[in-house]
Design a protein around this motif. Structure first.
Motif, mmCIF file in Angstrom:
data_model
loop_
_atom_site.group_PDB
_atom_site.id
_atom_site.type_symbol
_atom_site.label_atom_id
_atom_site.label_comp_id
_atom_site.label_asym_id
_atom_site.label_seq_id
_atom_site.Cartn_x
_atom_site.Cartn_y
_atom_site.Cartn_z
ATOM 1 N N GLY A 1 0.773 -1.230 0.000
ATOM 2 C CA GLY A 1 0.000 0.000 0.000
ATOM 3 C C GLY A 1 0.802 1.274 0.000
ATOM 4 O O GLY A 1 0.224 2.361 0.147
ATOM 5 N N ALA A 2 2.100 1.199 -0.165
ATOM 6 C CA ALA A 2 2.915 2.411 -0.161
ATOM 7 C C ALA A 2 2.655 3.244 -1.402
ATOM 8 O O ALA A 2 2.421 2.717 -2.503
ATOM 9 C CB ALA A 2 4.396 2.055 -0.067
ATOM 10 N N VAL B 1 4.194 12.626 -0.198
ATOM 11 C CA VAL B 1 3.242 13.221 0.741
ATOM 12 C C VAL B 1 2.631 12.164 1.661
ATOM 13 O O VAL B 1 2.518 12.364 2.870
ATOM 14 C CB VAL B 1 2.116 13.957 -0.027
ATOM 15 C CG1 VAL B 1 1.089 14.518 0.949
ATOM 16 C CG2 VAL B 1 2.698 15.065 -0.895
ATOM 17 N N THR B 2 2.260 11.037 1.084
ATOM 18 C CA THR B 2 1.646 9.950 1.851
ATOM 19 C C THR B 2 2.668 9.332 2.802
ATOM 20 O O THR B 2 3.778 8.985 2.391
ATOM 21 C CB THR B 2 1.108 8.867 0.906
ATOM 22 O OG1 THR B 2 0.191 9.458 -0.017
ATOM 23 C CG2 THR B 2 0.412 7.763 1.689
ATOM 24 N N LEU B 3 2.286 9.191 4.077
ATOM 25 C CA LEU B 3 3.185 8.589 5.062
ATOM 26 C C LEU B 3 3.136 7.066 4.927
ATOM 27 O O LEU B 3 2.071 6.459 5.043
ATOM 28 C CB LEU B 3 2.790 9.009 6.476
ATOM 29 C CG LEU B 3 3.774 8.620 7.587
ATOM 30 C CD1 LEU B 3 5.096 9.364 7.423
ATOM 31 C CD2 LEU B 3 3.170 8.894 8.964
ATOM 32 N N ASN B 4 4.307 6.452 4.708
ATOM 33 C CA ASN B 4 4.382 5.027 4.397
ATOM 34 C C ASN B 4 5.002 4.189 5.511
ATOM 35 O O ASN B 4 5.420 3.059 5.266
ATOM 36 C CB ASN B 4 5.190 4.829 3.111
ATOM 37 C CG ASN B 4 4.519 5.453 1.910
ATOM 38 O OD1 ASN B 4 3.435 5.047 1.522
ATOM 39 N ND2 ASN B 4 5.167 6.462 1.329
ATOM 40 N N THR C 1 8.390 8.440 5.065
ATOM 41 C CA THR C 1 8.208 7.481 6.146
ATOM 42 C C THR C 1 8.781 8.010 7.451
ATOM 43 O O THR C 1 9.654 8.888 7.455
ATOM 44 C CB THR C 1 8.881 6.133 5.801
ATOM 45 O OG1 THR C 1 8.666 5.197 6.870
ATOM 46 C CG2 THR C 1 10.384 6.294 5.588
ATOM 47 N N GLY C 2 8.292 7.450 8.532
ATOM 48 C CA GLY C 2 8.931 7.602 9.825
ATOM 49 C C GLY C 2 9.901 6.463 10.046
ATOM 50 O O GLY C 2 10.198 5.679 9.136
ATOM 51 N N LEU D 1 12.221 9.283 2.088
ATOM 52 C CA LEU D 1 12.195 10.594 2.734
ATOM 53 C C LEU D 1 11.856 10.442 4.212
ATOM 54 O O LEU D 1 10.853 9.797 4.558
ATOM 55 C CB LEU D 1 11.146 11.490 2.080
ATOM 56 C CG LEU D 1 11.406 12.021 0.676
ATOM 57 C CD1 LEU D 1 10.163 12.750 0.162
ATOM 58 C CD2 LEU D 1 12.600 12.960 0.672
ATOM 59 N N GLY D 2 12.641 11.055 5.066
ATOM 60 C CA GLY D 2 12.322 11.080 6.481
ATOM 61 C C GLY D 2 11.204 12.074 6.773
ATOM 62 O O GLY D 2 11.202 13.193 6.251
ATOM 63 N N SER D 3 10.274 11.679 7.608
ATOM 64 C CA SER D 3 9.178 12.563 7.988
ATOM 65 C C SER D 3 9.710 13.805 8.703
ATOM 66 O O SER D 3 10.683 13.740 9.453
ATOM 67 C CB SER D 3 8.203 11.812 8.900
ATOM 68 O OG SER D 3 7.266 12.697 9.469
#
Length: 471
Positions: free
Chosen positions: A49-50, A55-58, A89-90, A109-111
């Motif tokens: 689902g990534a 923008v979407t947090l994965n 992502t976190g 990408l780091g949140s």
């Protein structure tokens, strides 16, 4: 345990342990990752689902994918494929027997939300967060007690988006120490290669309490004024190879550590058998290669070769302080080229910075058998600033074939020495300190760690010409 997994693991162990051997007093790290990159099971992060829109947090997608792939850890391991895209992502945990593959055009990408970076306990060898008392934020990519982990790809990118963390740090708005991009703890058989690291909130790559680590073919970048964005910091780790990297950051390009004051002394986990080869980079605030200042567990058997540093503050630096304890010994630095560097070589015996007021001021470090061989530099501000500790002399420091062209407008003495003793041969400008007046050859070559056989053999005639051809 399945036979296929046993075979895979045996090949991995052979790849690592076969690569480390002692030849002529130095470690060779011949490495090929072809054996470890083949995994019988592979999935794409998109299957969980990534969405790679930046923008979407994965975070959940990464966590779920790794939870699923863990079922294959005893079946030859697995590969998590990250395709082209911007994957926000976190922090997430890795698993053993894993290849994390970032394809061409893929960026993790780091949140920028600190809540997506969990808070964890401090390292036992530090006793607290490195920049603030108490706990610390966990790294973006994290793992502990792992075996056989590969983080690689086709020059994909891991971007910490650290500018917001730097602002929080500068403004005193943090409650916990900033996170690294990658931290792996108590792990064995690690490969990090063929990637670009950008804008880490704190240190970029931090293997701690690890062994058999290869860091190769990386580009690590952060603004020159970004705070404490070290490149690669092996910490209380053994059998580490760092090769073919280009690093430009706001702090040390590579910093070898082993714990902080009484916590590092108590934990007693040294860093040893570390090879750094073919490193190029720039840092206007710190050093190309640093040892310390956190070195309380001890540092030994370090080989640094083919370093090129330009437009920088310091070339090679050893940092320590009363209260550190520990030792730095058996370090060999060779084939170094410095261009427009303010301080070529620096020892700092009173660096300061203690975790708390409980350190023992009588715990003095032992700094000995450090050799600099075949070092050249142009447009150098100061050739050497060598400051030991009163009553705790740094000893058997050796300089052989060192030629540093100091800037003509420099008003400082090219060499300044205090509480440091050793030997020198064929050094320009000449080291005028009394504590270096004795030559290496013929009587003191055994006091100098790791001298190359060519130079030892040539020294019998005290002729420079045969081995100056090296340049």
């Amino acid at each position: 345990m399945k036979r296929s997994f046993l075979l895979s693991y045996v090949l991995l162990v052979h790849a690592f342990y076969g690569a480390w051997c002692s030849v002529g007093g130095s470690l060779h790290c011949e490495y090929s990752n072809s054996l470890t990159l083949h995994r019988p099971h592979s999935v794409s992060i998109t299957e969980f689902g990534a969405v790679g829109d930046g923008v979407t947090l994965n975070t959940k997608a990464f966590q779920n994918a790794l939870f699923y792939l863990n079922t294959f850890s005893d079946k030859g391991g697995a590969k998590l494929f990250v395709p082209a895209g911007q994957w926000l992502t976190g922090s997430f945990d890795l698993i053993s027997h894993l290849t994390l593959w970032l394809d061409k055009g893929a960026t993790i990408l780091g949140s920028t939300n600190s809540e997506n970076w969990p808070v964890v306990d401090p390292l036992p060898s530090y006793g607290r967060g490195r920049e603030l008392p108490g706990r610390r934020h966990r790294s973006l990519i994290y793992g502990q007690n792992l075996t056989d982990v590969v983080i690689t790809g086709e020059n994909g990118t891991i971007d910490g988006q650290g500018s917001i963390w730097w602002d929080w740090f500068r403004n005193g708005e943090l409650n916990y120490t900033r996170p690294h991009l990658v931290e792996l703890m108590n792990s064995t058989g690690l490969i990090i290669s063929n990637l670009t690291f950008l804008n880490s909130p704190f240190w970029n790559i931090h293997p701690v309490y690890c062994r058999d680590v290869v860091v190769k073919n990386l580009t690590i970048l952060a603004p020159l004024d970004s705070p404490n964005t070290d490149g690669v910091d092996p910490d209380s780790s053994t059998n580490v190879c760092i090769e073919d990297c280009y690093i430009v950051t706001g702090d040390d390009l590579v910093s070898i550590k082993s714990g902080w004051d009484e916590y590092g002394i108590s934990y007693a986990r040294p860093s040893s058998k570390i090879k750094i080869n073919r490193l190029t980079g720039q840092t206007t605030s710190s050093s190309g290669i640093a040892i310390g200042s956190e070195m309380s567990g001890g540092v030994s058997d370090i080989y640094i070769k083919d370093l090129h540093l330009f437009n920088s503050n310091t070339g090679i630096r050893i940092k320590t302080s009363p209260g550190r304890g520990g030792y730095v010994r058996n370090v060999h630095v060779s084939n170094v080229k410095l261009d427009n560097v303010k301080k070529a070589i620096r020892f700092t015996g009173k660096y300061g910075e203690h975790p708390d007021g409980n350190f023992d001021t009588k715990a003095l470090p032992a700094i000995e058998k450090i050799t600099f061989e075949n070092v050249s530099g142009e447009d150098i501000g100061v050739a050497g600033l060598l400051e030991g500790i009163e009553g705790d002399e740094f000893k058997n420091i050796c300089f052989l074939n060192v030629t540093l062209t100091v800037k003509k407008n420099s008003k400082k003495a090219p060499w300044r020495c205090s509480n440091v003793r050793g030997y020198s041969q064929w050094v320009s400008p000449e080291i005028t300190c009394d504590s270096f007046e004795e030559s290496i050859f013929p009587e003191h070559s055994s006091d100098c760690f790791g001298l190359s056989e060519n130079n030892v053999e040539t020294s019998s005639g005290l002729s420079r010409s045969p081995w100056l051809l090296f340049w």
